[in-house]
Design a protein around this motif. Sequence first.
Motif, PDB file in Angstrom:
ATOM      1  N   LEU A  31      -3.360 -23.417  -0.621  1.00 23.11           N
ATOM      2  CA  LEU A  31      -2.311 -24.665  -0.816  1.00 23.11           C
ATOM      3  C   LEU A  31      -2.873 -25.159  -2.037  1.00 23.11           C
ATOM      4  O   LEU A  31      -2.152 -25.905  -2.903  1.00 23.11           O
ATOM      5  N   SER A  32      -4.274 -25.384  -2.421  1.00 21.96           N
ATOM      6  CA  SER A  32      -4.540 -26.215  -3.600  1.00 21.96           C
ATOM      7  C   SER A  32      -4.182 -25.408  -4.781  1.00 21.96           C
ATOM      8  O   SER A  32      -3.927 -25.881  -5.701  1.00 21.96           O
ATOM      9  N   ILE A  33      -4.190 -24.059  -4.621  1.00 23.58           N
ATOM     10  CA  ILE A  33      -3.779 -23.344  -5.753  1.00 23.58           C
ATOM     11  C   ILE A  33      -2.289 -23.672  -6.092  1.00 23.58           C
ATOM     12  O   ILE A  33      -1.726 -23.701  -7.095  1.00 23.58           O
ATOM     13  N   LEU A  34      -1.463 -23.387  -4.858  1.00 25.45           N
ATOM     14  CA  LEU A  34      -0.101 -23.652  -5.206  1.00 25.45           C
ATOM     15  C   LEU A  34       0.266 -24.996  -5.534  1.00 25.45           C
ATOM     16  O   LEU A  34       1.429 -24.995  -6.305  1.00 25.45           O
ATOM     17  N   THR A  35      -0.341 -26.076  -5.232  1.00 24.38           N
ATOM     18  CA  THR A  35       0.048 -27.192  -5.580  1.00 24.38           C
ATOM     19  C   THR A  35      -0.870 -27.876  -6.751  1.00 24.38           C
ATOM     20  O   THR A  35      -1.178 -29.222  -6.962  1.00 24.38           O
ATOM     21  N   LEU A  36      -1.542 -26.704  -7.488  1.00 26.20           N
ATOM     22  CA  LEU A  36      -2.252 -27.179  -8.775  1.00 26.20           C
ATOM     23  C   LEU A  36      -3.548 -28.195  -8.414  1.00 26.20           C
ATOM     24  O   LEU A  36      -3.955 -28.805  -9.228  1.00 26.20           O
ATOM     25  N   GLY A  37      -4.043 -28.020  -7.228  1.00 25.08           N
ATOM     26  CA  GLY A  37      -5.066 -28.829  -6.840  1.00 25.08           C
ATOM     27  C   GLY A  37      -4.823 -29.930  -6.150  1.00 25.08           C
ATOM     28  O   GLY A  37      -5.861 -30.638  -5.648  1.00 25.08           O
ATOM     29  N   PHE A  38      -3.561 -30.429  -6.018  1.00 26.52           N
ATOM     30  CA  PHE A  38      -3.169 -31.689  -5.294  1.00 26.52           C
ATOM     31  C   PHE A  38      -3.644 -31.593  -3.996  1.00 26.52           C
ATOM     32  O   PHE A  38      -4.013 -32.666  -3.284  1.00 26.52           O
ATOM     33  N   TYR A  39      -3.637 -30.473  -3.385  1.00 28.59           N
ATOM     34  CA  TYR A  39      -3.817 -30.513  -1.805  1.00 28.59           C
ATOM     35  C   TYR A  39      -5.103 -30.769  -1.503  1.00 28.59           C
ATOM     36  O   TYR A  39      -5.156 -31.148  -0.285  1.00 28.59           O
ATOM     37  N   ARG A  40      -6.075 -30.557  -2.285  1.00 25.23           N
ATOM     38  CA  ARG A  40      -7.325 -30.534  -2.125  1.00 25.23           C
ATOM     39  C   ARG A  40      -7.919 -31.679  -1.146  1.00 25.23           C
ATOM     40  O   ARG A  40      -8.716 -31.748  -0.235  1.00 25.23           O
ATOM     41  N   TRP A  42      -6.159 -33.609   0.981  1.00 21.94           N
ATOM     42  CA  TRP A  42      -5.673 -33.614   2.191  1.00 21.94           C
ATOM     43  C   TRP A  42      -6.602 -32.474   3.034  1.00 21.94           C
ATOM     44  O   TRP A  42      -7.043 -32.601   4.131  1.00 21.94           O
ATOM     45  N   PHE A  72      -6.944 -39.397  -2.324  1.00 27.23           N
ATOM     46  CA  PHE A  72      -6.096 -39.335  -3.584  1.00 27.23           C
ATOM     47  C   PHE A  72      -5.958 -40.805  -4.217  1.00 27.23           C
ATOM     48  O   PHE A  72      -6.321 -40.556  -5.494  1.00 27.23           O
ATOM     49  N   PHE A  75      -9.274 -41.364  -5.867  1.00 32.32           N
ATOM     50  CA  PHE A  75      -9.403 -40.538  -7.142  1.00 32.32           C
ATOM     51  C   PHE A  75      -8.743 -41.273  -8.204  1.00 32.32           C
ATOM     52  O   PHE A  75      -9.135 -41.255  -9.410  1.00 32.32           O
TER      53      PHE A  75
ATOM     54  N   ALA B 106       4.190 -30.742  -7.272  1.00 35.60           N
ATOM     55  CA  ALA B 106       3.157 -30.005  -8.267  1.00 35.60           C
ATOM     56  C   ALA B 106       4.057 -29.113  -9.116  1.00 35.60           C
ATOM     57  O   ALA B 106       3.934 -29.069 -10.477  1.00 35.60           O
ATOM     58  N   VAL B 246      -5.260 -32.928 -11.358  1.00 32.61           N
ATOM     59  CA  VAL B 246      -5.101 -32.259 -10.235  1.00 32.61           C
ATOM     60  C   VAL B 246      -5.981 -31.276  -9.494  1.00 32.61           C
ATOM     61  O   VAL B 246      -6.322 -31.011  -8.466  1.00 32.61           O
ATOM     62  N   GLY B 247      -6.889 -30.599 -10.535  1.00 30.75           N
ATOM     63  CA  GLY B 247      -7.931 -29.840 -10.144  1.00 30.75           C
ATOM     64  C   GLY B 247      -9.213 -30.137  -9.931  1.00 30.75           C
ATOM     65  O   GLY B 247     -10.244 -29.537  -9.170  1.00 30.75           O
ATOM     66  N   ALA B 252      -9.554 -24.461  -8.625  1.00 28.80           N
ATOM     67  CA  ALA B 252      -8.128 -23.952  -8.635  1.00 28.80           C
ATOM     68  C   ALA B 252      -7.380 -24.232  -9.729  1.00 28.80           C
ATOM     69  O   ALA B 252      -6.268 -23.388 -10.348  1.00 28.80           O
TER      70      ALA B 252
END
Lengths: 358, 344
Positions: A31-40, A42, A72, A75, B106, B246-247, B252
């Motif tokens: 999910l992190s890859i799919l969301t460009l890292g945003f998911y990390r 959560w 988030f 951050f 995203a 984002v990363g 990632a």
Amino acid sequence: MIVSTEGTAARFSTDIPYGTLSGLVLRNLVLSILTLGFYRFWGKADIRRLLWSHTLFQGERFDYTGTGGELFKGFLVVLVVVLLPLVGLSIASQTLIEQGRTDLGTALAAFQTAILVALPPIAVFRALRYRYSRTRWRGIRPALTGSTLGFAWRTVGFWFVLGLSLGLTYPVLRTRLWGYLWNRTRFGDQPFACDAGARPLYPTFLVSWSAIVFLIVVGIAIAGFTSPDIASEDAAEPNVLVIAIVSMAFLPLALLAWTRYRAAELRHLLGHLSFAGFTFAAEVRTWELFRLALVNVLITVSTLGIMAPLATARTVSFLCARLTLVGEGDFAAISQSLAAAPTTGEGMVDAFDVDVAG
Amino acid sequence: MAVAGAGFFSDGRTAARVPVTVQVGPDALDILANDGASLARWPLASLLAVDMVGGGAELRLSTRDAPDARLTVCDAEVAAVLVRRLPALKRGRWRRRRLLGWMAAAVAISGVFVILLPLASARLAYMVPFAWEEAWGRYVLAGLPGAVEECQGAAGRGALDRLLRRLGTASGMETNFRVHVLPLAPVNAAALPGGHIVVLRGAIDDAATPEELAGVLAHEVAHVARRHVTRRMVREAGVELLSRVVGGTGSAGGVGRGLLDLSYDRDDEREADAAALGILSAANIGGDGLATFLSRQDGIPRPLSFLSSHPVTPDRLAILAGPHPGGPAMSAEDWADVKAICPR
């Protein structure tokens, strides 16, 4: 079931489901890859919730009440308040130096370096405070009081002295910083107290320190003697095979020597920690700790850091299995503390990639 | 019909834990001490799920009215009834929706970035004062390997400077171009910000005619004229910022980043090739050299070669396809001086 007093020993335990945890880690990665890292953010909160809820004290599970949204937001705050000004500072100092105003540029660069040096301990302190505020046991939360800057300048100072002393002041650094944190930690309205001194650690420490220095010196000597003539033009490649063999043999030895000290340190630090009429006791043996560290390193390195949460979980299980609180205490007498809790997450830790360890 | 089962209760004010009986009524849940006294009554609508362990064997609850209070239901039947009445306890549905939202966000953000970043970087690049670029260029140059041993053969430098001046004038830029020959073997050349052009000895050795070298230099001059380098630095700062946002420091973000960079580079190369032909023609220098030089590099798997930063693709050779007639780039004596610019 004893209600008011809980006997003369209180224990931690864990029942972490490693399969579920691995699945969660992999899901978070995808999910992190799919969301460009945003998911990390959560993902991190989910992993903590799992770890906390499978850690028990006196048969009652811990709760993690933090959310990915808080992490988030934390951050974003750090991005605006810390990272962007730092980037601006670095561009400004570089431009000034290039335009010939060296003194002003150098002063700015020095200021920037000072901030960069102080930030990791600030991040650690704030992360610890945040995590405590989002932890519950029987609904009661721990809290870290004391000042972030007080911890930061002590940490930077101790590390500076450590460098000057060739590492010989390490036990002082560890006991002082550990004491600083625990003497400012409460659970509900009950304070922890730590009176660990560095002196009893020195016999063990000096043995480990000497062993590691010896290994480094011998390793460098072997690599030096077996490499082709360094002065020649073709010395670009030192004898890689020899260096690999020496490292393979010496790194575990150095890790073993270090682990022997760390085990003693853990026993000492925890043995001098007390809370609500109980004193902590930890039975940590060198060999067990060595195996834990070695397997954790293998797990982390072989998966490029992806499975690091598994290593964390193993460490938590390891410690919980060996930690006891001995004494006469009454948990029912502990009330909720009224101290205010931070409202956003630990953005700084994320931004500087430091972790709250040891 | 009321269901009841065993559990444990902490009221959120102290760390006491009391064994209780949990009784689920039509719209509230009663927490009863073992002597039957009521400890708390939580409306079902106020319940918060803390956790569910062992597939419902242990359901842990709290209430909106006292978020620090904890009730552990150890009775699977009671837990099942509660979950059935309050599907929200079994988080899931809204989490999936939240996830889809994040993915859409995203994709949208990265889409905006992919489209806007090149446009913005082009705009911003022209806003950077040239004096800054010049200083940047010197800074980057100083950091290159071999920069301290720059080849200083006076005759060769003179010839290169004359060639570069012709190309610079032809490009229409008022920039003071400067060429730096570094004594390194790879066949490569690069444009740094501020009109500094770096040519490695390997490229000079490899060039068969002065027109080939002129082609390479014209290509780099075109990069400068189009502000590709500055644009790229602005873009890299943007991509860096995005991947930071984002990363984080994780890995990632890195994957998408490499892809972004690569696609921009290809466009820049094509643009520079086309512009180089125009510059050579304006300087009255034969324009077939660049294609000859490039096609000779094609298929040579050398690390750090011209290919890695200037990939030769069929469409590039198509853009360069000649013939592009013109005069010589320099005299035979000058060419001999250039070939000897680095001490052996």
